[in-house]
Design an enzyme around this catalytic site. Structure first.
Site, mmCIF file in Angstrom:
data_model
loop_
_atom_site.group_PDB
_atom_site.id
_atom_site.type_symbol
_atom_site.label_atom_id
_atom_site.label_comp_id
_atom_site.label_asym_id
_atom_site.label_seq_id
_atom_site.Cartn_x
_atom_site.Cartn_y
_atom_site.Cartn_z
ATOM 1 N N GLY A 9 0.795 -1.289 0.009
ATOM 2 C CA GLY A 9 0.080 -0.017 -0.036
ATOM 3 C C GLY A 9 0.872 1.272 -0.052
ATOM 4 O O GLY A 9 2.309 1.141 -0.034
ATOM 5 N N MET A 11 2.466 4.689 1.875
ATOM 6 C CA MET A 11 2.760 5.072 3.211
ATOM 7 C C MET A 11 1.492 5.443 4.140
ATOM 8 O O MET A 11 0.610 5.595 3.665
ATOM 9 C CB MET A 11 3.807 6.286 3.096
ATOM 10 C CG MET A 11 5.057 6.041 2.620
ATOM 11 S SD MET A 11 6.143 7.646 2.688
ATOM 12 C CE MET A 11 6.194 7.739 4.481
ATOM 13 N N GLY A 14 -1.087 1.605 7.361
ATOM 14 C CA GLY A 14 -1.322 0.855 8.588
ATOM 15 C C GLY A 14 -0.477 -0.449 8.393
ATOM 16 O O GLY A 14 -0.881 -1.526 9.097
ATOM 17 N N LYS A 15 0.502 -0.675 7.352
ATOM 18 C CA LYS A 15 1.094 -1.923 7.265
ATOM 19 C C LYS A 15 1.790 -2.392 8.294
ATOM 20 O O LYS A 15 1.802 -3.465 8.856
ATOM 21 C CB LYS A 15 2.166 -1.677 6.043
ATOM 22 C CG LYS A 15 1.499 -1.247 4.617
ATOM 23 C CD LYS A 15 2.730 -0.896 3.638
ATOM 24 C CE LYS A 15 3.877 -0.076 3.931
ATOM 25 N NZ LYS A 15 3.261 1.356 4.248
ATOM 26 N N SER A 16 2.745 -1.620 9.053
ATOM 27 C CA SER A 16 3.481 -1.776 10.381
ATOM 28 C C SER A 16 2.573 -2.169 11.374
ATOM 29 O O SER A 16 2.723 -3.279 12.213
ATOM 30 C CB SER A 16 4.391 -0.953 10.722
ATOM 31 O OG SER A 16 5.143 -0.577 9.565
ATOM 32 N N GLU A 87 9.170 -2.875 5.951
ATOM 33 C CA GLU A 87 9.917 -2.194 4.913
ATOM 34 C C GLU A 87 10.706 -2.899 3.917
ATOM 35 O O GLU A 87 11.802 -2.863 3.585
ATOM 36 C CB GLU A 87 11.002 -1.276 5.693
ATOM 37 C CG GLU A 87 10.442 -0.360 7.106
ATOM 38 C CD GLU A 87 9.495 0.650 6.657
ATOM 39 O OE1 GLU A 87 9.224 1.109 5.340
ATOM 40 O OE2 GLU A 87 8.817 1.096 7.460
ATOM 41 N N VAL A 170 15.737 6.177 -2.170
ATOM 42 C CA VAL A 170 15.678 5.965 -0.607
ATOM 43 C C VAL A 170 16.101 6.920 0.003
ATOM 44 O O VAL A 170 17.231 7.679 0.055
ATOM 45 C CB VAL A 170 16.451 4.805 -0.137
ATOM 46 C CG1 VAL A 170 16.475 4.549 1.287
ATOM 47 C CG2 VAL A 170 16.041 3.459 -0.932
ATOM 48 N N GLY A 173 12.041 8.816 6.032
ATOM 49 C CA GLY A 173 11.204 10.006 6.349
ATOM 50 C C GLY A 173 9.672 9.645 6.516
ATOM 51 O O GLY A 173 9.389 8.524 6.552
ATOM 52 N N TYR A 183 6.745 13.268 3.189
ATOM 53 C CA TYR A 183 5.898 12.565 2.328
ATOM 54 C C TYR A 183 4.696 12.863 2.402
ATOM 55 O O TYR A 183 4.252 13.460 3.498
ATOM 56 C CB TYR A 183 6.577 10.868 2.367
ATOM 57 C CG TYR A 183 7.741 10.560 1.993
ATOM 58 C CD1 TYR A 183 8.059 10.338 0.714
ATOM 59 C CD2 TYR A 183 8.853 10.686 2.876
ATOM 60 C CE1 TYR A 183 9.162 9.813 0.279
ATOM 61 C CE2 TYR A 183 10.104 10.207 2.611
ATOM 62 C CZ TYR A 183 10.360 9.909 1.263
ATOM 63 O OH TYR A 183 11.623 9.453 0.776
HETATM 64 N N1 LIG Z 1 -3.654 9.251 16.423
HETATM 65 C C1 LIG Z 1 -4.154 8.242 15.900
HETATM 66 N N2 LIG Z 1 -5.548 7.580 15.861
HETATM 67 C C2 LIG Z 1 -5.756 6.458 15.268
HETATM 68 N N3 LIG Z 1 -5.111 5.907 14.164
HETATM 69 C C3 LIG Z 1 -4.045 6.452 13.874
HETATM 70 C C4 LIG Z 1 -3.553 7.618 14.616
HETATM 71 N N4 LIG Z 1 -2.032 7.942 14.053
HETATM 72 C C5 LIG Z 1 -2.218 6.858 12.964
HETATM 73 N N5 LIG Z 1 -3.198 6.013 13.062
HETATM 74 C C6 LIG Z 1 -3.438 5.040 11.837
HETATM 75 O O1 LIG Z 1 -2.067 4.519 11.687
HETATM 76 C C7 LIG Z 1 -2.161 4.281 10.360
HETATM 77 C C8 LIG Z 1 -0.404 4.237 9.968
HETATM 78 O O2 LIG Z 1 -0.074 3.043 10.445
HETATM 79 P P1 LIG Z 1 1.551 2.377 10.404
HETATM 80 O O3 LIG Z 1 1.487 1.124 10.756
HETATM 81 O O4 LIG Z 1 2.428 3.450 10.763
HETATM 82 O O5 LIG Z 1 1.446 2.730 8.557
HETATM 83 P P2 LIG Z 1 2.476 2.119 7.433
HETATM 84 O O6 LIG Z 1 3.365 1.415 8.067
HETATM 85 O O7 LIG Z 1 1.587 1.772 6.391
HETATM 86 O O8 LIG Z 1 3.198 3.557 6.980
HETATM 87 C C9 LIG Z 1 -2.761 5.465 9.623
HETATM 88 O O9 LIG Z 1 -3.278 5.142 8.273
HETATM 89 C C10 LIG Z 1 -4.138 5.442 10.658
HETATM 90 O O10 LIG Z 1 -4.926 4.617 10.334
HETATM 91 C C1 LIG Z 2 7.911 7.124 -1.283
HETATM 92 C C2 LIG Z 2 9.206 6.784 -0.669
HETATM 93 C C3 LIG Z 2 9.423 6.456 0.893
HETATM 94 N N1 LIG Z 2 10.606 6.283 1.173
HETATM 95 C C4 LIG Z 2 10.784 5.646 2.607
HETATM 96 C C5 LIG Z 2 10.111 6.598 3.601
HETATM 97 C C6 LIG Z 2 9.871 5.644 4.800
HETATM 98 O O1 LIG Z 2 11.070 5.988 5.580
HETATM 99 C C7 LIG Z 2 9.664 4.628 4.161
HETATM 100 C C8 LIG Z 2 8.132 3.930 4.200
HETATM 101 O O2 LIG Z 2 7.821 3.835 5.414
HETATM 102 P P1 LIG Z 2 6.001 3.641 5.629
HETATM 103 O O3 LIG Z 2 6.187 2.678 7.093
HETATM 104 O O4 LIG Z 2 5.384 2.995 4.759
HETATM 105 O O5 LIG Z 2 5.706 4.956 6.034
HETATM 106 O O6 LIG Z 2 10.278 4.527 2.670
HETATM 107 C C9 LIG Z 2 11.772 6.244 0.522
HETATM 108 O O7 LIG Z 2 12.765 6.056 0.741
HETATM 109 N N2 LIG Z 2 11.497 6.540 -0.976
HETATM 110 C C10 LIG Z 2 10.478 6.887 -1.447
HETATM 111 O O8 LIG Z 2 10.345 7.289 -2.817
#
Ligand SMILES: Nc1ncnc2c1ncn2[C@@H]1O[C@H](COP(=O)(O)OP(=O)(O)O)[C@@H](O)[C@H]1O
Ligand SMILES: Cc1cn([C@H]2C[C@H](O)[C@@H](COP(=O)(O)O)O2)c(=O)[nH]c1=O
Length: 215
Positions: A9, A11, A14-16, A87, A170, A173, A183
């Site tokens: 998906g 950034m 909610g992946k992590s 990641e 890369v 951020g 981003y």
């Molecule tokens: N304060 C908050 N309250 C509720 N949900 C939150 C909050 N902050 C972030 N989130 C949820 O966490 C998601 C991001 O989760 P994360 O696992 O860090 O994403 P990813 O790994 O895909 O970058 C957001 O899309 C949102 O749904």
């Molecule tokens: C689009 C894009 C992202 N990144 C980096 C930025 C973050 O450190 C990670 C993504 O982490 P998330 O948990 O999915 O938010 O990827 C990058 O290095 N280059 C890019 O183009």
């Protein structure tokens, strides 16, 4: 049948968080996972979510053989009932092949999590290989949204809120970093037009688009 699953998906979708939930549910039932990550924002050897959860993980290095690492771990009496790789876009193509081998030769499920495309909407090599090899590609259910309200499908890199299209693939951020390199997730239309929340706001406030009072 063990599987290689790619949860992909944008950034911030909610992946992590899902990776941590999978880890929690399995370890609550006495299973033991091997958790890999690379360049998480929380620092080396961490898998973190924006919801504040974090767990320890093995930081993957350049050239590291993930299949050999697992075989080593198991032959020294360690356990690995499943593998999580967060990641995963930062992994090399070879390392994704090694994860597929973990599934096929060691009979262990591998759950990989990562963004599919970079800030130029080009596939990361690791994500490309996952799309090629995964048994399943799962798109996360909770939609990240563009500032316009549409589903966000693309990742933009911003400097001071303005989208940029030059730079290294890369750069670790986060979203919501208005002052520095950050981003923002956008729908395709606004990614193509390079229109971020900040530039859309500025355009809406511009005198050019203010209603002209009648003469
Ligand atoms: N304060 C908050 N309250 C509720 N949900 C939150 C909050 N902050 C972030 N989130 C949820 O966490 C998601 C991001 O989760 P994360 O696992 O860090 O994403 P990813 O790994 O895909 O970058 C957001 O899309 C949102 O749904
Ligand atoms: C689009 C894009 C992202 N990144 C980096 C930025 C973050 O450190 C990670 C993504 O982490 P998330 O948990 O999915 O938010 O990827 C990058 O290095 N280059 C890019 O183009």
């Amino acid at each position: 049948m063990p599987e290689l699953v790619f949860f992909s998906g944008t950034m911030d979708c909610g992946k992590s968080t899902l990776a941590l939930q999978i880890e929690h549910n399995r370890s609550a039932r006495g299973l033991q996972g091997m958790i890999f990550t690379r360049d998480d924002r929380a620092g080396e050897g961490k898998l973190s979510s924006r919801l504040g959860l974090v767990t320890d993980a093995v930081e993957v290095e350049d050239g590291q053989d993930l299949y050999a690492y697992l075989v080593d771990h198991l032959s020294q009496g360690g356990r690995a009932d499943y593998v999580i790789a967060d990641e995963a876009q930062f992994l090399a193509e070879d390392q994704i092949d090694q994860l597929a081998r973990v599934v096929d030769d060691l009979d262990i499920d591998v759950y990989a999590f990562g963004i599919t495309t970079d800030f130029r909407s080009k596939l990361f090599p690791g994500s490309q290989r996952l799309v090629e090899l995964a048994d399943r590609v799962e798109v996360l259910q909770v939609e990240a949204l563009c500032w316009c309200g549409a589903r966000a499908t693309h990742n933009a890199r911003t400097v001071g809120g303005v989208m940029v299209v030059e730079g290294a693939q890369v750069v670790v951020g986060d979203v919501d970093q208005a002052d520095t390199i950050g981003y923002e997730v956008l729908c395709r239309r606004h990614h193509r037009r390079r229109m971020t929340a900040a530039t859309a706001r500025a355009a809406a406030l511009s005198p050019d688009v203010l209603p002209v009072p009648p003469a």
